[in-house]
Design a protein around this motif. Structure first.
Motif, PDB file in Angstrom:
ATOM      1  N   LYS A 100      13.327   8.867 -69.344  1.00  0.00           N
ATOM      2  CA  LYS A 100      13.139  10.119 -70.245  1.00  0.00           C
ATOM      3  C   LYS A 100      11.789  10.618 -69.614  1.00  0.00           C
ATOM      4  O   LYS A 100      11.004   9.846 -69.042  1.00  0.00           O
ATOM      5  CB  LYS A 100      12.725   9.713 -71.505  1.00  0.00           C
ATOM      6  CG  LYS A 100      12.627  10.697 -72.626  1.00  0.00           C
ATOM      7  CD  LYS A 100      12.410  10.129 -73.852  1.00  0.00           C
ATOM      8  CE  LYS A 100      12.060  11.202 -74.911  1.00  0.00           C
ATOM      9  NZ  LYS A 100      11.941  10.811 -76.433  1.00  0.00           N
ATOM     10  N   LYS A 101      11.731  12.054 -69.883  1.00  0.00           N
ATOM     11  CA  LYS A 101      10.514  12.724 -69.406  1.00  0.00           C
ATOM     12  C   LYS A 101      10.091  13.837 -70.436  1.00  0.00           C
ATOM     13  O   LYS A 101      10.956  14.231 -71.230  1.00  0.00           O
ATOM     14  CB  LYS A 101      10.678  13.274 -67.912  1.00  0.00           C
ATOM     15  CG  LYS A 101      11.516  14.438 -67.843  1.00  0.00           C
ATOM     16  CD  LYS A 101      11.716  15.097 -66.693  1.00  0.00           C
ATOM     17  CE  LYS A 101      12.593  16.257 -66.574  1.00  0.00           C
ATOM     18  NZ  LYS A 101      12.479  17.165 -65.419  1.00  0.00           N
ATOM     19  N   THR A 102       9.079  14.005 -70.547  1.00  0.00           N
ATOM     20  CA  THR A 102       8.393  14.958 -71.599  1.00  0.00           C
ATOM     21  C   THR A 102       7.241  15.662 -70.924  1.00  0.00           C
ATOM     22  O   THR A 102       6.487  15.215 -70.270  1.00  0.00           O
ATOM     23  CB  THR A 102       7.716  14.150 -72.698  1.00  0.00           C
ATOM     24  OG1 THR A 102       8.810  13.244 -73.464  1.00  0.00           O
ATOM     25  CG2 THR A 102       7.429  15.374 -73.725  1.00  0.00           C
ATOM     26  N   ARG A 128      16.740   9.413 -64.444  1.00  0.00           N
ATOM     27  CA  ARG A 128      17.692   8.533 -63.639  1.00  0.00           C
ATOM     28  C   ARG A 128      17.231   8.485 -62.095  1.00  0.00           C
ATOM     29  O   ARG A 128      17.997   7.697 -61.310  1.00  0.00           O
ATOM     30  CB  ARG A 128      19.229   8.764 -64.050  1.00  0.00           C
ATOM     31  CG  ARG A 128      19.647   8.681 -65.201  1.00  0.00           C
ATOM     32  CD  ARG A 128      21.092   8.382 -65.471  1.00  0.00           C
ATOM     33  NE  ARG A 128      21.600   8.490 -67.054  1.00  0.00           N
ATOM     34  CZ  ARG A 128      21.390   7.181 -67.433  1.00  0.00           C
ATOM     35  NH1 ARG A 128      21.013   6.172 -66.962  1.00  0.00           N
ATOM     36  NH2 ARG A 128      21.516   7.182 -68.932  1.00  0.00           N
ATOM     37  N   SER A 129      16.273   9.054 -61.850  1.00  0.00           N
ATOM     38  CA  SER A 129      15.954   9.002 -60.579  1.00  0.00           C
ATOM     39  C   SER A 129      14.530   7.988 -60.592  1.00  0.00           C
ATOM     40  O   SER A 129      14.513   7.353 -61.480  1.00  0.00           O
ATOM     41  CB  SER A 129      15.080  10.231 -60.155  1.00  0.00           C
ATOM     42  OG  SER A 129      15.651  11.497 -59.765  1.00  0.00           O
ATOM     43  N   PHE A 146      18.541  10.826 -58.369  1.00  0.00           N
ATOM     44  CA  PHE A 146      19.522  10.601 -58.795  1.00  0.00           C
ATOM     45  C   PHE A 146      20.731  11.572 -58.293  1.00  0.00           C
ATOM     46  O   PHE A 146      20.657  12.773 -59.124  1.00  0.00           O
ATOM     47  CB  PHE A 146      19.574  10.290 -60.181  1.00  0.00           C
ATOM     48  CG  PHE A 146      20.945  10.088 -60.572  1.00  0.00           C
ATOM     49  CD1 PHE A 146      21.793   8.844 -60.207  1.00  0.00           C
ATOM     50  CD2 PHE A 146      21.640  11.068 -61.644  1.00  0.00           C
ATOM     51  CE1 PHE A 146      23.050   8.689 -60.804  1.00  0.00           C
ATOM     52  CE2 PHE A 146      22.673  10.653 -62.135  1.00  0.00           C
ATOM     53  CZ  PHE A 146      23.354   9.600 -61.730  1.00  0.00           C
ATOM     54  N   LYS A 147      21.085  11.458 -56.952  1.00  0.00           N
ATOM     55  CA  LYS A 147      21.955  12.559 -56.486  1.00  0.00           C
ATOM     56  C   LYS A 147      23.028  11.863 -55.562  1.00  0.00           C
ATOM     57  O   LYS A 147      22.724  10.820 -55.015  1.00  0.00           O
ATOM     58  CB  LYS A 147      21.111  13.633 -55.939  1.00  0.00           C
ATOM     59  CG  LYS A 147      20.388  13.457 -54.535  1.00  0.00           C
ATOM     60  CD  LYS A 147      19.879  14.630 -53.979  1.00  0.00           C
ATOM     61  CE  LYS A 147      19.198  14.336 -52.830  1.00  0.00           C
ATOM     62  NZ  LYS A 147      18.652  15.627 -52.251  1.00  0.00           N
ATOM     63  N   GLU A 148      24.040  12.671 -55.260  1.00  0.00           N
ATOM     64  CA  GLU A 148      25.022  12.098 -54.248  1.00  0.00           C
ATOM     65  C   GLU A 148      24.558  12.122 -52.949  1.00  0.00           C
ATOM     66  O   GLU A 148      23.749  12.874 -52.644  1.00  0.00           O
ATOM     67  CB  GLU A 148      26.162  13.204 -54.333  1.00  0.00           C
ATOM     68  CG  GLU A 148      26.777  13.317 -55.572  1.00  0.00           C
ATOM     69  CD  GLU A 148      27.960  14.287 -55.917  1.00  0.00           C
ATOM     70  OE1 GLU A 148      28.061  15.016 -54.858  1.00  0.00           O
ATOM     71  OE2 GLU A 148      28.552  14.590 -56.751  1.00  0.00           O
ATOM     72  N   GLY A 149      24.850  11.174 -52.283  1.00  0.00           N
ATOM     73  CA  GLY A 149      24.471  10.872 -50.833  1.00  0.00           C
ATOM     74  C   GLY A 149      23.176   9.967 -50.685  1.00  0.00           C
ATOM     75  O   GLY A 149      22.778   9.428 -49.755  1.00  0.00           O
ATOM     76  N   PHE A 196      20.978   2.264 -60.373  1.00  0.00           N
ATOM     77  CA  PHE A 196      19.668   2.313 -60.098  1.00  0.00           C
ATOM     78  C   PHE A 196      19.200   2.718 -58.617  1.00  0.00           C
ATOM     79  O   PHE A 196      19.896   1.936 -57.745  1.00  0.00           O
ATOM     80  CB  PHE A 196      18.984   0.692 -60.299  1.00  0.00           C
ATOM     81  CG  PHE A 196      17.528   0.707 -60.677  1.00  0.00           C
ATOM     82  CD1 PHE A 196      17.370   0.179 -61.916  1.00  0.00           C
ATOM     83  CD2 PHE A 196      16.602   1.152 -59.927  1.00  0.00           C
ATOM     84  CE1 PHE A 196      15.979  -0.124 -62.549  1.00  0.00           C
ATOM     85  CE2 PHE A 196      15.285   1.140 -60.627  1.00  0.00           C
ATOM     86  CZ  PHE A 196      15.068   0.662 -61.679  1.00  0.00           C
ATOM     87  N   MET A 197      18.567   3.919 -58.499  1.00  0.00           N
ATOM     88  CA  MET A 197      18.385   4.601 -57.174  1.00  0.00           C
ATOM     89  C   MET A 197      17.380   3.690 -56.453  1.00  0.00           C
ATOM     90  O   MET A 197      16.416   3.252 -56.956  1.00  0.00           O
ATOM     91  CB  MET A 197      17.892   5.953 -57.303  1.00  0.00           C
ATOM     92  CG  MET A 197      18.713   6.817 -58.146  1.00  0.00           C
ATOM     93  SD  MET A 197      20.481   6.682 -57.738  1.00  0.00           S
ATOM     94  CE  MET A 197      20.370   7.375 -55.924  1.00  0.00           C
TER      95      MET A 197
END
Length: 211
Positions: A100-102, A128-129, A146-149, A196-197
């Motif tokens: 989570k981020k704020t 999720r990064s 957190f991304k494709e690739g 988990f990245m």
């Protein structure tokens, strides 16, 4: 059988520190001896001495034994069992997932990480990064999006312990978690909660041989 106390990891996603000290590290033969070692500050978790036998230790936590000048990382295998991997000098870094981020006043961002850590950071971060933290001061040295690739490890479900490249992130229009298709030794699908990245084209942390 030892059980974890409430702490930075869930009961399901952790093991008691006494199990790490007695069974995985083999430093002692019983809980009484483990209690003495911990009371003397003989074992650190992420750079901090922990004295509670039932302190929860979870995936990617860094376990240090100053008397031996050794560091280990806790990981899981294909059956979801925890095991330790010894680290070389300079590799005692912590990998955490942003849950989570704020955005706070002044433009800083508070990141809530999977191990219960809350840190302030500047810049753009996505949930999720993963962030790589120095031990023990927990300064961010890198961010793995957190991304494709990018490269991921599965930390739950039937493919626990497998590593592969994210091929597709599938947004599910329901209350169920989003799905991720990962290409590793074979192509498979898992839920986003199990992802988990860990790197870009190669792991950013050591995933070496089990002790």
């Amino acid at each position: 059988m030892a059980k974890t106390r409430p702490g930075p990891h869930s009961e399901k996603g952790s093991i008691p520190l006494v199990v790490v000290v007695r069974d995985l590290l083999g430093l002692v033969d019983n809980s009484r001896e483990a209690k003495r070692v911990l009371h003397e500050g003989g074992v650190l978790v992420d750079g901090k001495a922990r004295k509670d036998l039932n302190f929860p230790v979870g995936i990617f936590d860094v376990i240090s034994v100053p008397a031996l000048d050794k560091n280990f990382r806790l990981l899981t295998d294909a059956k979801g069992r925890f095991n330790l991997h010894e680290l070389e000098a300079g590799e005692a870094r912590k990998l955490c997932r942003i849950e989570k981020k704020t955005v706070l006043q002044g433009g800083k961002t508070q990141l809530n990480l999977n191990d219960g850590t809350n840190i302030l950071a500047e810049g753009d971060y996505t949930t999720r990064s993963s962030v790589i933290l120095s031990i023990p001061d927990k300064e961010i040295s890198d961010v793995i999006e957190f991304k494709e690739g990018n490269l991921a490890m599965v930390v739950g479900g039937t493919h626990s312990g497998e590593v592969g490249t994210i091929k597709v992130i599938e947004v599910v229009k329901s209350s169920r978690p989003n799905r991720v298709i990962i290409s590793g030794k074979e192509e498979f699908e898992t839920t986003v909660d199990h992802v988990f990245m860990i790197g870009r084209d190669k792991p950013a942390i050591k995933l070496g041989a089990e002790i």
